[in-house]
Design a protein around this motif. Structure first.
Motif, PDB file in Angstrom:
ATOM      1  N   GLU A 243       0.889  -1.299  -0.034  1.00 32.14           N
ATOM      2  CA  GLU A 243       0.128   0.170  -0.004  1.00 32.14           C
ATOM      3  C   GLU A 243       0.908   1.155  -0.024  1.00 32.14           C
ATOM      4  O   GLU A 243       1.755   1.290   0.688  1.00 32.14           O
ATOM      5  N   CYS A 244       0.723   2.216  -0.767  1.00 26.02           N
ATOM      6  CA  CYS A 244       1.401   3.583  -1.106  1.00 26.02           C
ATOM      7  C   CYS A 244       0.497   4.262   0.016  1.00 26.02           C
ATOM      8  O   CYS A 244      -0.384   5.012  -0.436  1.00 26.02           O
ATOM      9  N   ARG A 245       1.004   4.435   1.081  1.00 27.40           N
ATOM     10  CA  ARG A 245       0.289   5.284   2.181  1.00 27.40           C
ATOM     11  C   ARG A 245       0.692   6.810   2.283  1.00 27.40           C
ATOM     12  O   ARG A 245       1.985   6.891   2.262  1.00 27.40           O
ATOM     13  N   VAL A 246      -0.118   7.712   2.119  1.00 27.87           N
ATOM     14  CA  VAL A 246       0.343   9.119   1.984  1.00 27.87           C
ATOM     15  C   VAL A 246       0.140   9.685   3.376  1.00 27.87           C
ATOM     16  O   VAL A 246      -1.393   9.691   3.609  1.00 27.87           O
ATOM     17  N   LEU A 247       0.922  10.125   4.113  1.00 28.41           N
ATOM     18  CA  LEU A 247       0.732  10.807   5.575  1.00 28.41           C
ATOM     19  C   LEU A 247       0.934  12.186   5.347  1.00 28.41           C
ATOM     20  O   LEU A 247       1.906  12.834   5.269  1.00 28.41           O
ATOM     21  N   HIS A 248      -0.075  13.142   5.568  1.00 29.09           N
ATOM     22  CA  HIS A 248      -0.090  14.242   5.326  1.00 29.09           C
ATOM     23  C   HIS A 248       0.595  15.216   6.439  1.00 29.09           C
ATOM     24  O   HIS A 248       0.187  14.616   7.569  1.00 29.09           O
ATOM     25  N   VAL A 249       1.485  16.004   6.391  1.00 24.48           N
ATOM     26  CA  VAL A 249       2.026  16.885   7.412  1.00 24.48           C
ATOM     27  C   VAL A 249       1.313  18.257   7.665  1.00 24.48           C
ATOM     28  O   VAL A 249       1.567  19.152   6.974  1.00 24.48           O
ATOM     29  N   PRO A 250       0.404  18.490   8.396  1.00 24.52           N
ATOM     30  CA  PRO A 250      -0.574  19.800   8.077  1.00 24.52           C
ATOM     31  C   PRO A 250       0.132  20.987   8.285  1.00 24.52           C
ATOM     32  O   PRO A 250      -0.087  21.932   7.641  1.00 24.52           O
ATOM     33  N   GLU A 251       1.109  21.145   9.325  1.00 29.60           N
ATOM     34  CA  GLU A 251       1.921  22.410   9.641  1.00 29.60           C
ATOM     35  C   GLU A 251       2.849  22.671   8.445  1.00 29.60           C
ATOM     36  O   GLU A 251       3.174  23.904   8.410  1.00 29.60           O
ATOM     37  N   THR A 252       3.257  21.802   7.501  1.00 26.75           N
ATOM     38  CA  THR A 252       4.101  22.180   6.388  1.00 26.75           C
ATOM     39  C   THR A 252       3.379  21.824   5.152  1.00 26.75           C
ATOM     40  O   THR A 252       4.212  22.239   4.180  1.00 26.75           O
ATOM     41  N   ASP A 253       2.207  21.342   5.108  1.00 25.80           N
ATOM     42  CA  ASP A 253       1.801  20.872   3.878  1.00 25.80           C
ATOM     43  C   ASP A 253       2.726  19.969   3.092  1.00 25.80           C
ATOM     44  O   ASP A 253       2.528  20.201   1.844  1.00 25.80           O
ATOM     45  N   GLN A 254       3.322  19.256   3.757  1.00 27.95           N
ATOM     46  CA  GLN A 254       4.037  18.194   3.104  1.00 27.95           C
ATOM     47  C   GLN A 254       3.414  16.834   3.206  1.00 27.95           C
ATOM     48  O   GLN A 254       2.497  16.541   3.710  1.00 27.95           O
ATOM     49  N   LYS A 255       4.032  15.820   2.565  1.00 27.68           N
ATOM     50  CA  LYS A 255       3.471  14.535   2.534  1.00 27.68           C
ATOM     51  C   LYS A 255       4.718  13.514   2.696  1.00 27.68           C
ATOM     52  O   LYS A 255       5.730  13.573   2.127  1.00 27.68           O
ATOM     53  N   MET A 256       4.372  12.472   3.639  1.00 23.69           N
ATOM     54  CA  MET A 256       5.441  11.454   3.703  1.00 23.69           C
ATOM     55  C   MET A 256       4.653  10.211   3.213  1.00 23.69           C
ATOM     56  O   MET A 256       3.714   9.740   3.357  1.00 23.69           O
ATOM     57  N   ILE A 257       5.511   9.593   2.291  1.00 28.20           N
ATOM     58  CA  ILE A 257       4.917   8.636   1.268  1.00 28.20           C
ATOM     59  C   ILE A 257       5.594   7.228   1.875  1.00 28.20           C
ATOM     60  O   ILE A 257       6.894   7.271   1.935  1.00 28.20           O
ATOM     61  N   ALA A 258       4.904   6.468   2.212  1.00 26.55           N
ATOM     62  CA  ALA A 258       5.490   5.046   2.950  1.00 26.55           C
ATOM     63  C   ALA A 258       4.805   3.899   2.048  1.00 26.55           C
ATOM     64  O   ALA A 258       3.715   3.919   1.769  1.00 26.55           O
ATOM     65  N   TYR A 259       5.867   2.954   1.725  1.00 25.37           N
ATOM     66  CA  TYR A 259       5.529   1.702   0.991  1.00 25.37           C
ATOM     67  C   TYR A 259       5.247   0.778   2.086  1.00 25.37           C
ATOM     68  O   TYR A 259       5.971   0.040   2.758  1.00 25.37           O
ATOM     69  N   VAL A 260       3.838   0.472   2.481  1.00 30.94           N
ATOM     70  CA  VAL A 260       3.776  -0.580   3.540  1.00 30.94           C
ATOM     71  C   VAL A 260       3.122  -1.847   2.992  1.00 30.94           C
ATOM     72  O   VAL A 260       1.863  -2.071   2.517  1.00 30.94           O
TER      73      VAL A 260
END
Length: 280
Positions: A243-260
């Motif tokens: 699963e290509c999981r996209v985790l949003h970082v609200p304070e910077t509007d960035q995304k951590m993308i993890a392959y789970v």
């Protein structure tokens, strides 16, 4: 810009609280003058914001006219408000907040530590324009060793559309879905940051170099990225599914993308063996 109800009492209380928390030295004023109360004086805030003392006092007392957007911006600068505080200031003053100037490309230590701690999960961090800001060891098997790539060329969407039109990847339904959602997410960022030169230049470049991107961009789909399942025929690791999981970082509007990978799956076993191989 939309104007809503001005909440005078809340605006006044908020300004007083932000004024009280600041020390003169933080805004470049001498700190040696004896003060009866903590924080800045009203006249100091007015001076820093470039307005009359009487006008500022009336705002802080819940009186006077509706403050303009220029006045609110000046107060936000004078009081050293954070992005969240600035947005709140505009909203209680009955104004829609101004758009952010551009995507945050700041890499916080906490996110760096978190990515490095994910030793059995490929993970990387991107900004709102899909520039890769950080990655862990396992991620290099999917995005390459970016330490040898100029920072200006570490962009995922640019990589996608550099693939030749005859590349077999363009016949993969999973990849097509991934590309479509990425372009829709880029358009959302394009709308959030209308003044950002880097985002504008990326879109202009791809419109001129990739007919496939131009076709997708013309569809005007707007949507933030959602998780998807990816099946990857990796040239070194073999077939993988995660699963290509996209985790949003609200304070910077960035995304951590993890392959789970699914627990107990062959892909999880591959990732664990790989983690052992690359462990320092």
């Amino acid at each position: 810009m939309t104007r809503t109800c001005l909440r005078r009492d809340e605006l006044a209380a908020f300004l007083r609280s932000r004024r009280a928390r600041l020390r003169p030295a933080e805004v470049g004023l001498p700190d040696g003058v004896r003060r009866r109360t903590p924080g800045l004086r009203r006249q100091e805030v007015a001076q820093l914001a470039g307005m009359s003392v009487d006008y500022y006092i009336r705002i802080e007392q819940g009186r006077g006219p509706h403050p303009s957007r220029q006045v609110l911006s000046a107060l936000a600068r004078a009081l050293l408000l954070s992005r969240d505080e600035r947005e709140y200031l505009f909203r209680v003053a009955g104004e829609s907040p101004p758009p952010a100037a551009g995507p945050s490309r700041e890499l916080t230590p906490g996110l760096r530590y978190l990515i490095d701690a994910m030793t059995e999960t490929p993970a990387y961090l991107v900004d709102a324009a899909y520039d890769v800001l950080a990655w862990n060891r396992l991620a290099t098997y999917f995005v390459g060793d970016l330490a040898s790539v100029p920072a200006t060329d570490r962009n995922m969407i640019r990589w996608m559309f550099r693939r030749p039109a005859e590349d077999s990847h363009w016949t993969d339904p999973d990849l097509i879905r991934f590309v479509r959602t990425s372009v829709a997410d880029l358009r959302a960022a394009y709308g959030r940051y209308p003044g950002d030169r880097a985002v504008q230049q990326l879109v202009t470049e791809l419109l001129g170099t990739s007919p496939r991107f131009a076709q997708l961009w013309a569809e005007h789909d707007v949507a933030e990225r959602r998780p998807i399942v990816k099946r990857v025929p990796h040239p070194e690791l073999g077939p993988l599914e995660f699963e290509c999981r996209v985790l949003h970082v609200p304070e910077t509007d960035q995304k951590m993308i993890a392959y789970v990978p699914e627990p107990g799956s062959p892909t999880q076993a591959v990732f664990r063996r790989l983690a052992e191989r690359v462990a320092p």
